[in-house]
Design a protein around this motif. Structure first.
Motif, PDB file in Angstrom:
ATOM      1  N   ALA A 541       0.820  -1.220   0.000  1.00  0.00           N
ATOM      2  CA  ALA A 541       0.000   0.000   0.000  1.00  0.00           C
ATOM      3  C   ALA A 541       0.849   1.262   0.000  1.00  0.00           C
ATOM      4  N   VAL A 542       2.011   1.205   0.644  1.00  0.00           N
ATOM      5  CA  VAL A 542       2.817   2.422   0.801  1.00  0.00           C
ATOM      6  C   VAL A 542       3.622   2.729  -0.447  1.00  0.00           C
ATOM      7  N   VAL A 543       4.139   1.707  -1.134  1.00  0.00           N
ATOM      8  CA  VAL A 543       4.977   1.954  -2.317  1.00  0.00           C
ATOM      9  C   VAL A 543       4.233   2.768  -3.376  1.00  0.00           C
ATOM     10  N   PRO A 544       2.985   2.437  -3.757  1.00  0.00           N
ATOM     11  CA  PRO A 544       2.285   3.273  -4.750  1.00  0.00           C
ATOM     12  C   PRO A 544       2.104   4.724  -4.288  1.00  0.00           C
ATOM     13  N   THR A 545       1.914   4.906  -2.986  1.00  0.00           N
ATOM     14  CA  THR A 545       1.789   6.282  -2.478  1.00  0.00           C
ATOM     15  C   THR A 545       3.083   7.054  -2.688  1.00  0.00           C
ATOM     16  N   VAL A 546       4.210   6.425  -2.382  1.00  0.00           N
ATOM     17  CA  VAL A 546       5.499   7.083  -2.562  1.00  0.00           C
ATOM     18  C   VAL A 546       5.726   7.411  -4.032  1.00  0.00           C
ATOM     19  N   ILE A 547       5.468   6.432  -4.912  1.00  0.00           N
ATOM     20  CA  ILE A 547       5.665   6.682  -6.342  1.00  0.00           C
ATOM     21  C   ILE A 547       4.719   7.772  -6.829  1.00  0.00           C
ATOM     22  N   GLY A 548       3.487   7.799  -6.285  1.00  0.00           N
ATOM     23  CA  GLY A 548       2.547   8.852  -6.672  1.00  0.00           C
ATOM     24  C   GLY A 548       3.068  10.239  -6.365  1.00  0.00           C
ATOM     25  N   PHE A 549       3.698  10.419  -5.201  1.00  0.00           N
ATOM     26  CA  PHE A 549       4.254  11.731  -4.860  1.00  0.00           C
ATOM     27  C   PHE A 549       5.539  12.018  -5.633  1.00  0.00           C
ATOM     28  N   MET A 550       6.278  10.999  -5.998  1.00  0.00           N
ATOM     29  CA  MET A 550       7.459  11.227  -6.815  1.00  0.00           C
ATOM     30  C   MET A 550       7.084  11.575  -8.256  1.00  0.00           C
ATOM     31  N   CYS A 551       5.884  11.165  -8.661  1.00  0.00           N
ATOM     32  CA  CYS A 551       5.444  11.351 -10.046  1.00  0.00           C
ATOM     33  C   CYS A 551       4.224  12.261 -10.123  1.00  0.00           C
ATOM     34  N   LEU A 552       4.238  13.349  -9.372  1.00  0.00           N
ATOM     35  CA  LEU A 552       3.187  14.358  -9.506  1.00  0.00           C
ATOM     36  C   LEU A 552       3.210  14.911 -10.929  1.00  0.00           C
ATOM     37  N   PRO A 553       2.129  15.534 -11.398  1.00  0.00           N
ATOM     38  CA  PRO A 553       2.020  15.844 -12.837  1.00  0.00           C
ATOM     39  C   PRO A 553       3.231  16.553 -13.431  1.00  0.00           C
ATOM     40  N   TRP A 554       3.807  17.505 -12.716  1.00  0.00           N
ATOM     41  CA  TRP A 554       4.917  18.268 -13.285  1.00  0.00           C
ATOM     42  C   TRP A 554       6.230  17.485 -13.320  1.00  0.00           C
ATOM     43  N   SER A 555       6.330  16.393 -12.585  1.00  0.00           N
ATOM     44  CA  SER A 555       7.586  15.641 -12.545  1.00  0.00           C
ATOM     45  C   SER A 555       7.410  14.211 -13.048  1.00  0.00           C
ATOM     46  N   ASN A 556       6.410  13.992 -13.888  1.00  0.00           N
ATOM     47  CA  ASN A 556       6.066  12.664 -14.374  1.00  0.00           C
ATOM     48  C   ASN A 556       6.566  12.476 -15.802  1.00  0.00           C
ATOM     49  N   PRO A 557       7.637  11.683 -16.040  1.00  0.00           N
ATOM     50  CA  PRO A 557       8.230  11.556 -17.375  1.00  0.00           C
ATOM     51  C   PRO A 557       7.286  11.084 -18.479  1.00  0.00           C
ATOM     52  N   PRO A 558       6.276  10.234 -18.210  1.00  0.00           N
ATOM     53  CA  PRO A 558       5.394   9.836 -19.317  1.00  0.00           C
ATOM     54  C   PRO A 558       4.716  11.007 -20.031  1.00  0.00           C
ATOM     55  N   HIS A 559       4.678  12.177 -19.403  1.00  0.00           N
ATOM     56  CA  HIS A 559       4.116  13.343 -20.089  1.00  0.00           C
ATOM     57  C   HIS A 559       5.081  13.903 -21.128  1.00  0.00           C
ATOM     58  N   ILE A 560       6.372  13.702 -20.930  1.00  0.00           N
ATOM     59  CA  ILE A 560       7.381  14.395 -21.729  1.00  0.00           C
ATOM     60  C   ILE A 560       7.311  13.953 -23.193  1.00  0.00           C
ATOM     61  N   GLY A 561       7.286  14.931 -24.071  1.00  0.00           N
ATOM     62  CA  GLY A 561       7.252  14.650 -25.497  1.00  0.00           C
ATOM     63  C   GLY A 561       5.878  14.362 -26.049  1.00  0.00           C
ATOM     64  N   ARG A 562       4.858  14.320 -25.202  1.00  0.00           N
ATOM     65  CA  ARG A 562       3.502  14.082 -25.691  1.00  0.00           C
ATOM     66  C   ARG A 562       2.999  15.282 -26.467  1.00  0.00           C
ATOM     67  N   GLU A 563       2.360  15.011 -27.593  1.00  0.00           N
ATOM     68  CA  GLU A 563       1.663  16.033 -28.361  1.00  0.00           C
ATOM     69  C   GLU A 563       0.283  15.491 -28.678  1.00  0.00           C
ATOM     70  N   THR A 564      -0.722  16.206 -28.226  1.00  0.00           N
ATOM     71  CA  THR A 564      -2.088  15.721 -28.404  1.00  0.00           C
ATOM     72  C   THR A 564      -2.915  16.750 -29.154  1.00  0.00           C
ATOM     73  N   ASN A 565      -3.947  16.261 -29.810  1.00  0.00           N
ATOM     74  CA  ASN A 565      -4.915  17.113 -30.492  1.00  0.00           C
ATOM     75  C   ASN A 565      -6.304  16.681 -30.065  1.00  0.00           C
ATOM     76  N   GLN A 566      -7.114  17.634 -29.649  1.00  0.00           N
ATOM     77  CA  GLN A 566      -8.491  17.342 -29.259  1.00  0.00           C
ATOM     78  C   GLN A 566      -9.432  18.298 -29.986  1.00  0.00           C
ATOM     79  N   GLU A 567     -10.577  17.784 -30.343  1.00  0.00           N
ATOM     80  CA  GLU A 567     -11.604  18.593 -30.994  1.00  0.00           C
ATOM     81  C   GLU A 567     -12.950  18.283 -30.358  1.00  0.00           C
ATOM     82  N   ARG A 568     -13.801  19.293 -30.310  1.00  0.00           N
ATOM     83  CA  ARG A 568     -15.174  19.085 -29.890  1.00  0.00           C
ATOM     84  C   ARG A 568     -16.044  20.135 -30.561  1.00  0.00           C
ATOM     85  N   ASP A 569     -17.254  19.764 -30.867  1.00  0.00           N
ATOM     86  CA  ASP A 569     -18.210  20.714 -31.424  1.00  0.00           C
ATOM     87  C   ASP A 569     -19.552  20.509 -30.748  1.00  0.00           C
TER      88      ASP A 569
END
Length: 843
Positions: A541-569
């Motif tokens: 239970a504790v390990v995911p909590t620690v990783i969650g705080f280490m990987c808050l949105p601004w410090s989470n590498p999976p975001h790096i290099g992402r380019e997305t496009n969204q559309e809605r009408d």
């Protein structure tokens, strides 16, 4: 619970009082004898408004509307929409981390949060041109004719659809008399201001008007800067200049063209937060700052902030508009109105994200680092006409809006040790004392990631850009049918199509090595916890909590290099139906039903969850679809408008019920912003307003009161931090809001004129946080403004002494969680008492 029951009991009493008082007015009026003052001054009953895009008397318009004259605005010292709230009951205007993030609310409803991806529930329209967001409309409004505050959805009349109301600002237009005016102001906090206006005819068919102002003021907050690099020791200061020019062309009696351009520049520091609750994390901040990192005690109205990083804001707002009014030969001289506008607004904002002198995290000042900008083209066409039995209007509205948002997060040298200590202390607190070893806690995350201390989190962790285009096209009509001499029926319809597209780019220059290490080998974090004494049975239970705080949105590498496009009408219908019955010349009853609409959009922020969806639980998977749906409201209103004492007393009242679905809630949860679509929000209540030109020569009274019970429905939201919302009152939604002003003008000593004004706004208690934490509660308060002036009768000169917040009432604008500092809360304060003197000259 008792408070809730008493409030519900108060609602029918308020409704009854509002309707009884206004309905009784004409009867009382019939018992009043006309006085010479009444015969000479028929001004109030003839007040004109353009709430339905045609000039009408206020008392003939079946809408709940507050009108504030230019003189009252001047007497109350109101220069922007935030100042307006002291004279309009039911209106609340607040700002957060900078003045660009200004939000208006009517009857407790407005856009919640600071995300520019959300459109405004309360629209701001200046000279017929819609401003993209409330903050875009914030600034010195200059010379004014009046401001109209319309309550409830207004999409069938104004070009842009809004769900909660409109603030309609009408500035002074050029005229054919030569006028020169100037104003000089000085006050405490180093306040200095000057403005000048010049109006002149060019020929018999053209004229121009110019207005310019420059204002500056020292900061309301003293700042402890610690080790810097911030050098400014003040915050919430003022330094701006503004210019408006207008050219009026009237080539013939059927055609009028007004060309207007404006430019405003602000270069200020705003806004540092102050501590309202000091939690256990404050001790960690102090240690890392090498002294006082935050306030040693929660004493917010000492007005001392702690910030080692700059809060500079640079805002530029400019635009050009052309309005043409042509009385055509068609349909019995129908009037064709065209309003074309191009606007460019941008803000650059540095920010100290930890609100302390420890170098934890911040945003640098710069256009590529932290900025928002709007470029907007809008075109409105209206054809308005009348017959003996019908007043009709049809219109077309088009807007093309480009929004560019840059957002950055920089991790300072104190980020790694702070997060390590705070996180390990929280983990240790879940076990008996002594089980978890907290010695050298600052190195915990380096141990969990397998990296050398000081390299785990440092530098620019996020560098994101959002490019959004929004196109809106609408057809609308609003028509009043005079079925009899006494009974009118108004029907309005609107069809809106909204197309939005956003391109998002997520980048980083480093700062996320710790998260990368933890994601690559979670066993390293498990080993670090075990070495610290965490029982093996708890590691799952504790390990995911620690990783969650280490990987808050601004410090989470999976975001790096992402380019997305969204559309809605979206394609939506909205509309209104009103019935008005004029009992006699002094009394009108009306009822209305309306469906309002505000477009959906995209959360322009990093979003992540456990399953990669916006509704998922907390996690580290990036969310690609950050869209949120449209907001709708069904609004119902019953009201009465009365005129008595030969037009010298207006007394109006209304009861209302508004049912919102898909209410757009943007909430800061301590580490990131989320946007939730709340299934139900209701607002119900009553309001009454009075405007009285008394029998005492020169004495004018204006007052109003609003009772509103605005609350969320019973539905639970997926975020644990929002558990308080179901069935609770919405933030910034007081039960009671009232205002009153007294203006007295008298002549003496042959050629002298005196003026006195005092006004007050009272609000009952409300919560200032979108998550409704009790620590963010604001108790009831009253703000008083006063002004006294002496000049000559023709008003070519006048000297005024004034005070804003005369009693130095202490209250907060917005309360918020101290970022990453569990148990601590901060706030942005409302202004303290200010006072000074103003000299006015007119020729």
């Amino acid at each position: 619970m008792d408070h809730m029951h008493s409030a519900r009991r108060a609602l029918p009493l308020a409704i009854a009082a509002a309707l009884w008082a206004t309905a009784a007015a004409p009867a009382l009026a019939q018992g009043q004898a006309a006085t010479p003052a009444d015969e000479e001054n028929q001004l109030l009953g003839a007040i004109k408004v353009t709430a339905q895009k045609r000039e009408e008397q206020l008392q003939d318009v079946p809408i709940s509307i507050t009108v504030v004259s230019d003189q009252l605005l001047q007497d109350m010292g109101a220069r922007d929409i935030k100042d307006l709230q002291i004279v309009v009951p039911g209106l609340t205007v607040t700002s957060t981390s900078n003045e660009a993030l200004t939000t208006a609310r009517i009857r407790g409803v407005g856009t919640v949060g600071d995300n520019t991806g959300l459109e405004s529930s309360v629209g701001v329209v200046i000279d017929g041109v819609y401003r993209a967001r409330n903050g875009v409309g914030f600034g010195d409004l200059g010379e004014l004719e009046r401001i109209e505050v319309l309550k409830g959805p207004q999409g069938t009349v104004f070009g842009k659809n809004t769900s909660a109301g409109i603030i309609n600002v009408v500035t002074k237009k050029p005229g054919f008399d030569t006028e020169i005016a100037a104003e000089l102001t000085a006050g405490n906090y180093g306040t200095l201001g000057a403005s000048a206006a010049f109006n002149s005819p060019i020929s018999d068919t053209s004229a121009f008007r110019l207005y310019a102002t420059k204002r500056q003021r020292d900061g309301y907050l003293d700042v402890v800067t610690g080790g810097g690099p911030r050098s400014s020791s003040e915050d919430v200061d003022q330094d701006f200049y503004s210019f408006r020019g207008q050219l009026l062309l009237q080539p013939n009696e059927d055609l009028e063209v007004n060309v207007a351009l404006d430019y405003t520049s602000r270069d200020e520091r705003c806004c540092a937060g102050v501590t309202i609750f000091r939690g256990p994390a404050a001790g960690i901040v102090d240690a890392l700052a090498g002294g006082e990192g935050v306030s040693p005690t929660a004493d917010p109205f000492n007005r001392v902030a702690y910030s080692n990083r700059d809060t500079r804001q640079d805002i530029v707002d400019r635009g050009v508009s052309v309005q043409m009014d042509w009385t055509t030969p068609w349909f019995d001289n129908a009037v064709l109105t065209s309003i074309s506008a191009v606007r460019d607004w941008r803000t650059i904002n540095g920010s100290d994200l930890d609100y302390s002198t420890a170098d934890i995290w911040h945003r640098n000042f710069g256009p590529e680092e932290a900025s928002d900008g709007f470029e907007t083209f809008s075109q409105e066409l209206r054809l308005t006409g009348s017959t003996d039995r019908t007043d009709w209007m049809v219109g077309l509205y088009f807007a093309d809006e480009d929004l560019v948002r840059h957002t950055q997060t920089v991790l300072g040298s104190a980020y790694e040790p702070y997060l390590s200590i705070a996180l390990l202390n929280n983990i240790a607190g879940a076990f008996p004392a002594g089980v978890v070893n907290t010695a050298n806690a600052a190195t915990f995350l380096s141990e969990a990631s397998g990296r050398p201390f000081g390299t785990t989190f440092v530098g620019e962790a996020s560098d994101d850009r959002f490019d959004q285009n929004a196109r809106s096209i609408a057809l609308f009509t609003n028509n009043t049918f005079h079925l009899t001499d006494s009974f009118d029926l108004t029907a309005g319809f609107r069809y809106t199509r909204e197309d939005k597209e956003v391109d998002s780019r997520f980048g980083s220059q480093g700062g996320n090595a710790g998260c990368a290490g933890a994601l690559a080998d979670p066993s390293t974090a498990a080993a670090a916890l075990a070495a610290r004494g965490v029982p093996s049975a708890a590691l799952g239970a504790v390990v995911p909590t620690v990783i969650g705080f280490m990987c808050l949105p601004w410090s989470n590498p999976p975001h790096i290099g992402r380019e997305t496009n969204q559309e809605r009408d979206e394609s939506e219908w909205s509309g209104t139906l009103k019935a008005a019955y004029r009992w006699n010349d002094n009394l009108m009853f009306y009822g209305s039903a309306a469906r309002g609409y505000k477009a959906g959009g995209f959360n322009l922020d990093r979003v992540q969850s456990a399953d990669g969806t916006t509704s998922g639980a907390a996690g580290v998977l990036p969310v690609t679809d950050t869209s949120f749906p449209a907001e709708f409201v069904n609004s119902y209103e019953l009201g009465t408008k009365t005129t008595w004492m030969n037009g010298n007393l207006l007394l109006n009242g209304a009861v209302f019920y508004q049912d919102y679905s898909g209410f757009q809630l943007n909430s800061f949860l301590g580490t990131t912003f989320v946007v939730r679509s709340v299934p139900e929000v209701t607002s119900k209540g009553a309001e009454a307003e009075m405007l009285w030109q008394t029998p005492v020569d020169g004495l004018l009274l204006q007052a109003g009161v609003t009772y509103a019970d605005t609350r969320y429905g019973p539905d639970l939201l997926p975020d644990a931090d929002l558990f308080l919302l179901p069935n609770s009152r919405v933030s910034f939604a007081p039960y009671w809001s009232s205002s009153a002003s007294l203006n007295y003008e008298w002549e003496f000593a042959g050629n002298l004129l005196g003026r006195f004004n005092i006004g007050a706004k009272h609000s009952s208690d409300y919560n200032t946080g979108s998550d409704l934490d009790p620590e963010k509660e604001q108790s009831s308060f009253t703000v008083v403004n006063a002004r006294i002036g002496l000049g000559n009768r023709d008003q070519t000169w006048m000297v005024e002494l004034w005070a804003q917040n005369l009693t130095d009432e202490e209250y907060i604008q917005v309360g918020f969680d101290a970022p990453l500092q569990s148990g601590s809360w901060n706030a942005f304060l409302a202004p303290p008492r200010t006072y000074g003197a103003t000299l006015r000259l007119a020729f």
